[in-house]
Design an enzyme around this catalytic site. Structure first.
Site, short mmCIF file in Angstrom:
data_model
loop_
_atom_site.label_atom_id
_atom_site.label_comp_id
_atom_site.label_asym_id
_atom_site.label_seq_id
_atom_site.Cartn_x
_atom_site.Cartn_y
_atom_site.Cartn_z
CB CYS A 395 -11.83 35.15 36.88
SG CYS A 395 -12.73 36.83 37.60
CB THR A 397 -9.48 39.57 40.86
OG1 THR A 397 -10.14 40.01 39.48
CG2 THR A 397 -8.09 39.76 40.58
CG ASP A 400 -10.88 40.34 35.44
OD1 ASP A 400 -11.43 39.24 35.82
OD2 ASP A 400 -9.84 40.73 35.16
#
Length: 598
Positions: A395, A397, A400
């Site tokens: 994703c 970053t 998460d």
């Protein structure tokens, strides 16, 4: 001591030409806090900004890496972490060469010009140096460049420095003495025949017809590439820590324009103990820095987790270094645009490197969207693993959505308890996945094979709220979950007209009413349904059912009822149902198109 401060952006050539046509060369702006000084600074910055905006080349963000192929790698990039300062000589700065090739501020002379500036800080990276009277600003690549510029220029010295994105671990400099220097202060020579390792000041003198070797006794004679080749840390450069309290690289050598043995050096004019405590408090925090490039961790032989692909070079590294054959990407197109990533170039590069790109966007920092789409994500991951792909789950970053998918896969498919799977992933990869969303999706997935009604122990905690009460009034809750409307649960008065009752319920749909002042009443502000007898009851659905095509979330009536998910160890029956539901979700995905079957 004279001090000047200006921003140090890199402007496109056309924008720079526009600046020259609009105004004379801009001098360094004084740090004066007077109104006239601030007006002058604002006027100068506005000229640069307007010229760049007219050319359409100015973009905010970190400076693009050389050779990057993503969108937004034009010449008009601005590094907002850089600043420029002019300091009188002697500077009173001791620079250090790190093993990763950076030249940074190691310490400041007490009472020196640099310390008096109150701008230069320990840990700032030296990018350029020079003077207006000399050759201008020179790129700093090693200590040889630093020594040459500081010795040959006269008058105030212009320094372009970059502030680190995270707090610098100054306390580690206090712990290191001179004998900790990696090069041992020139006591041990280094020999080589590779002239490319020499610093820039020796490159010309080393040219010849033969293949000469050399022996050096000073770290200033090697360039950053030389130290990267000789360093044992080279293998770990791609996996940098995302923690705020990083460890500094080993120091190769030091240089200062003041060689007085009586000089008292310091690492900052603040209490060191307070700084160390602040760093300790920041150890568990995560901070995403897009300029560091792709950060990743190996989870299993088939699964890697990390941040987004930024350039075609990242795709090539996935293919050649890690052996990746498929990418499962949860980024949305708007996120890629926001970070200046060229999706088309990335997709084309994946095809050229025989990497299957699977895009399934999940909204960032949206627990509900993650909860609804997580079962399908795990189904995609299971399908790819069954087809013997080596997958990079990503994703923006890498903190998460991507680790949440892998944790859910281990929990649902591999029958790993959630707390163990969570600890395993967070131990290998710095991340903070939405654990509550995983638990929500777990019960939703179990409900998939239970027709929406769970007969086991409670899975959710529900706080029912009655907002139409009066002071001193008795309010009770009754429903099909209170022994089929027979028992009554007393509501607690929370002040004003608000009454609450907290009940632990199983996954499913429930009807209820309130008894206020002895009268059975339903709330007109909450969802209602009419039963077969014509009675109007409030209704609540605790949890949901996992779907292959999750419906988009819709705005509903503001409901004061608070539903919290309960994380507990699953029973043997629940574990069986969970594994069955996860595989059922995967089998509902077409193995060729990797989309829901028609």
């Amino acid at each position: 001591m004279a001090l000047h401060l200006t921003a140090a952006p890199t402007i496109a050539p056309s924008a720079a030409a526009a600046c020259r046509s609009l105004a004379p060369p801009l001098p360094a702006v004084s740090c004066s806090t007077s109104r006239r000084g601030w007006r002058r600074r604002r006027r100068c910055v506005s000229v640069v900004a307007m010229a760049a905006a007219a050319d359409g080349e100015m973009r905010h963000g970190h400076a693009a890496e050389a050779g990057g192929g993503g969108a937004g790698t034009g010449t008009g990039r601005m590094n907002l972490n850089e600043y420029m300062v002019a300091v009188d000589r002697p500077l009173g700065v001791r620079f250090a060469l790190a093993v990763d090739g950076r030249v940074f501020v190691h310490s400041l002379k007490k009472g020196g010009n640099a310390e008096k500036s109150r701008i230069i800080m320990v840990g700032d990276t030296l990018k350029k140096a020079g003077s207006r009277e000399g050759v201008g600003l020179v790129d700093i690549r090693d200590l040889g460049d630093t020594e040459m510029v500081l010795k040959e220029t006269s008058g105030p010295c212009d320094l372009v420095l970059e502030r680190p994105f995270a707090p610098f671990p100054i306390h580690q400099l206090h712990q290191n003495e001179d004998y900790h220097l990696l090069f041992n202060k020139g006591r041990v020579p280094l020999t080589s025949w590779n002239g490319a390792l020499l610093s820039s000041k020796l490159n010309e003198s080393s040219e010849g017809n033969g293949n000469p070797g050399f022996a050096i006794f000073s770290p200033r004679l090697l360039n950053s590439h030389g130290w990267a080749v000789l360093s044992s840390e080279q293998d770990g450069l791609n996996q940098r820590s995302t923690s705020l309290a990083n460890r500094i690289s080993e120091i190769v050598g030091l240089y200062s324009d003041e060689d007085d043995a009586d000089t008292e050096w310091a690492h900052g004019s603040f209490p060191l103990e307070e700084y160390i405590k602040a760093l300790d408090r920041a150890k568990g925090e995560l901070y995403y820095n897009h300029s560091l490039g792709m950060q990743y961790s190996k989870i299993t032989e088939q699964i890697f987790v990390g941040s987004c692909l930024q350039t075609e070079r990242d795709v090539k590294m996935l293919s050649e270094t890690m052996g990746i054959t498929a990418v499962l990407n949860f980024q949305s197109e708007s996120e890629r645009t926001n970070w200046g990533i060229n999706s088309e170039a990335i997709n084309n590069s994946c095809r050229e490197n025989n990497i299957l790109m699977v895009n399934y966007p999940i909204r960032e920092v949206d627990s509900m969207d993650l909860r609804k789409k997580l079962p399908f994500c795990v189904g995609l991951l299971l399908r790819l693993i069954r087809k013997n792909y080596r997958i990079y789950v990503t994703c923006t970053t890498g903190y998460d959505r991507s680790p949440a998918c892998v944790i859910a896969y281990l929990h649902w498919v591999q029958d790993t308890p959630l707390h163990i799977a969570h600890k395993f992933i967070t131990g290998l990869h710095s991340c903070r996945p939405d654990r509550a969303a995983i638990v929500w999706a777990t019960w939703d997935l179990i409900a998939l094979v239970e027709n929406g009604r769970h007969d086991g122990t409670p899975t959710h905690s529900v706080c029912f709220v009655w907002n139409s009460g009066r002071e001193g009034e008795d309010v009770e809750l009754v429903g099909d979950f209170t022994s089929n409307w027979k028992d009554k649960v007393k509501c607690n008065h929370k002040g004003g007209s608000r009454y609450e009752a907290e009940i632990r319920l199983r996954h499913g749909k429930y009807y209820y009413k309130f008894i206020a002042g002895g009268q059975w009443r339903h709330s007109t502000s909450l969802p209602t349904e009419t039963d077969e007898h014509g009675n109007v009851n409030n209704v609540i659905r605790v949890g949901d059912i996992a779907r292959i095509r999750p419906a988009p979330s819709q705005l509903q009536i503001r409901d004061p009822t608070v539903v919290k998910v309960i994380e507990r160890a699953l029973t043997e029956d629940e574990r069986f149902l969970l594994a069955f539901a996860a595989r059922r979700m995967a089998f509902a995905i077409c193995p060729i198109r990797l989309s829901p079957k028609q």
